[in-house]
Design an enzyme around this catalytic site. Structure first.
Site, PDB file in Angstrom:
ATOM      1  N   ASP A 286      33.908  50.083  37.408  1.00 37.21           N
ATOM      2  CA  ASP A 286      33.699  48.892  37.766  1.00 37.21           C
ATOM      3  C   ASP A 286      34.289  48.571  39.250  1.00 37.21           C
ATOM      4  O   ASP A 286      35.083  49.325  39.583  1.00 37.21           O
ATOM      5  CB  ASP A 286      34.929  48.250  36.404  1.00 37.21           C
ATOM      6  N   HIS A 287      33.473  47.815  39.705  1.00 30.95           N
ATOM      7  CA  HIS A 287      33.811  47.360  41.162  1.00 30.95           C
ATOM      8  C   HIS A 287      34.065  48.477  42.068  1.00 30.95           C
ATOM      9  O   HIS A 287      34.855  48.717  42.867  1.00 30.95           O
ATOM     10  CB  HIS A 287      35.023  46.688  41.237  1.00 30.95           C
TER      11      HIS A 287
ATOM     12  N   LYS B  77      42.449  31.140  35.885  1.00 35.93           N
ATOM     13  CA  LYS B  77      41.236  30.906  36.200  1.00 35.93           C
ATOM     14  C   LYS B  77      40.831  29.638  36.797  1.00 35.93           C
ATOM     15  O   LYS B  77      39.991  29.280  37.636  1.00 35.93           O
ATOM     16  CB  LYS B  77      40.203  31.348  35.516  1.00 35.93           C
TER      17      LYS B  77
ATOM     18  N   SER C 205      37.788  37.018  30.706  1.00 38.92           N
ATOM     19  CA  SER C 205      38.784  36.845  29.789  1.00 38.92           C
ATOM     20  C   SER C 205      38.988  35.361  29.390  1.00 38.92           C
ATOM     21  O   SER C 205      39.001  34.238  30.236  1.00 38.92           O
ATOM     22  CB  SER C 205      39.899  37.289  30.524  1.00 38.92           C
TER      23      SER C 205
ATOM     24  N   ASP D 229      39.232  42.255  31.155  1.00 39.13           N
ATOM     25  CA  ASP D 229      40.230  43.122  31.348  1.00 39.13           C
ATOM     26  C   ASP D 229      41.784  42.391  31.028  1.00 39.13           C
ATOM     27  O   ASP D 229      42.605  42.835  30.115  1.00 39.13           O
ATOM     28  CB  ASP D 229      40.211  43.518  32.659  1.00 39.13           C
TER      29      ASP D 229
ATOM     30  N   ARG E  29      45.112  43.380  28.652  1.00 44.82           N
ATOM     31  CA  ARG E  29      46.521  43.665  29.275  1.00 44.82           C
ATOM     32  C   ARG E  29      47.538  42.949  28.398  1.00 44.82           C
ATOM     33  O   ARG E  29      48.618  43.261  28.311  1.00 44.82           O
ATOM     34  CB  ARG E  29      46.436  43.264  30.932  1.00 44.82           C
TER      35      ARG E  29
END
Ligand code: G3H
Ligand code: 13P
Ligand code: ZN
Length: 304
Positions: free
Chosen positions: A82-83, A182, A211, A253, A257
């Protein structure tokens, strides 16, 4: 099954009008939880690690761990970087046995992004590894408000980028950002832009920062003793609409978490508990629950 490459999963998803969940992990427990949930739902899944997760776990253990767990499952599992920031990390992951890699050179100029992405595609394809790249960039709430046009992906740039690089999937910016905070108000995605990008590129598109940070998840986190303020994420409705118009890979992600932490915190309320297997298991259960919920949403309008 052996690990499958990203294109195998994403091209199927594009045809079937659904999205594959791409879930981040940083340890064995999170990986197991994701795979358990996907397997119970009989849904293909992408498990992915960031460069910081690679540093934390060690590249040498990630591939054997994912390979061993996927081997016993009937679903297709893809292991993704990822990234990835540069060619070096992409090469390391391809060499180590990852089956998809993301090169994220989206902070560089269009020309530099094309150059590095092309180099990664040429290398990865030699080994049957598929490549995701990004164009446009994901930013926080403030940035989005002041510079919406310059940050969101431009359809014509995306078209040119795909033609020049031969990339297999494309991460685009249509209003999401990473993390738990967000949107200031209601979740909103630029669906018109998505439609144009899909028409211009016709390859599987990827939504980062997807998410949900939903009410139930937040309430459970707070009940466990956590603080999360006015966090919010992408609504289920927005996500379903985005999938309808071309999003085939959905990156999650933050939700995991929060879920993991909730489970562990709950178990640790018993101050006499000092058994990691006990409290980590609660974290696993909470992740499984969240992943299952997300997978149901990703398959909402699935046609095959
Ligand atoms: O896209 C970013 C992911 O949430 C990874 O975050 O670098 O802290 O592992 P991390
Ligand atoms: P979230 O922060 O919304 O979970 O996004 C994760 C992501 O995009 C990983 O690449
Ligand atoms: Zn991301």
């Amino acid at each position: 099954m052996e690990l499958k490459n990203g294109s195998y999963l994403l091209n199927k998803a594009k045809k079937g009008k659904y999205a594959v969940g791409a879930f981040n992990f940083s340890n064995l427990e999170q990986l197991k939880a994701i795979l358990n949930a996907a397997s119970k739902k009989n849904s293909d899944v992408i498990v992915q690690v960031s460069s910081s997760a690679i540093k934390y776990m060690g590249l040498n253990v990630i591939v054997p761990m994912a390979t061993a767990l996927a081997k016993d499952l009937d679903i297709a599992v893809c292991l993704n970087l990822d990234h990835g920031k540069d060619f070096e990390i992409v090469k390391q992951c391809v060499d180590a046995g990852f089956t998809n890699v993301m090169i994220d050179a989206s902070s560089l100029s269009f020309e530099e992004n094309v150059k590095i992405t092309k180099q990664c595609v040429e290398y990865a394809h030699k080994f049957g590894v598929s490549v995701e790249a990004e164009i446009g960039s994901l930013k926080g709430v403030e940035d989005e408000v002041v510079a919406k046009e310059s940050l969101f992906t431009k359809p014509q740039d995306a078209k040119k980028f795909v033609e020049l690089t031969g990339v297999d999937s494309l991460a685009i910016s249509i209003g999401t950002s990473h993390g738990a905070y967000k949107f200031e108000g209601k979740s909103h995605l630029d669906i018109e832009r998505l439609k144009e990008i899909e028409k211009a590129t016709n390859i599987p598109l990827v939504l980062h920062g997807a998410s949900g940070v939903g009410e139930e998840l937040k309430q459970k986190f707070v009940a466990s003793g956590g603080k999360i303020g006015n966090a919010n994420g992408v609504s289920d409705e927005n996500l379903i609409e985005a999938i309808k118009f071309g999003i085939c890979k959905v990156n999650v992600d933050t939700d995991l978490r929060i879920a993991f932490t909730t489970g562990i915190r709950n178990k640790l309320k018993d101050e006499t508990n000092f058994n990691p297997r006990d409290y980590l298991l609660e974290g696993i259960k909470e992740i499984e629950y969240e992943v299952s919920k997300r997978i149901d949403i990703l398959n909402k309008n699935r046609i095959n």
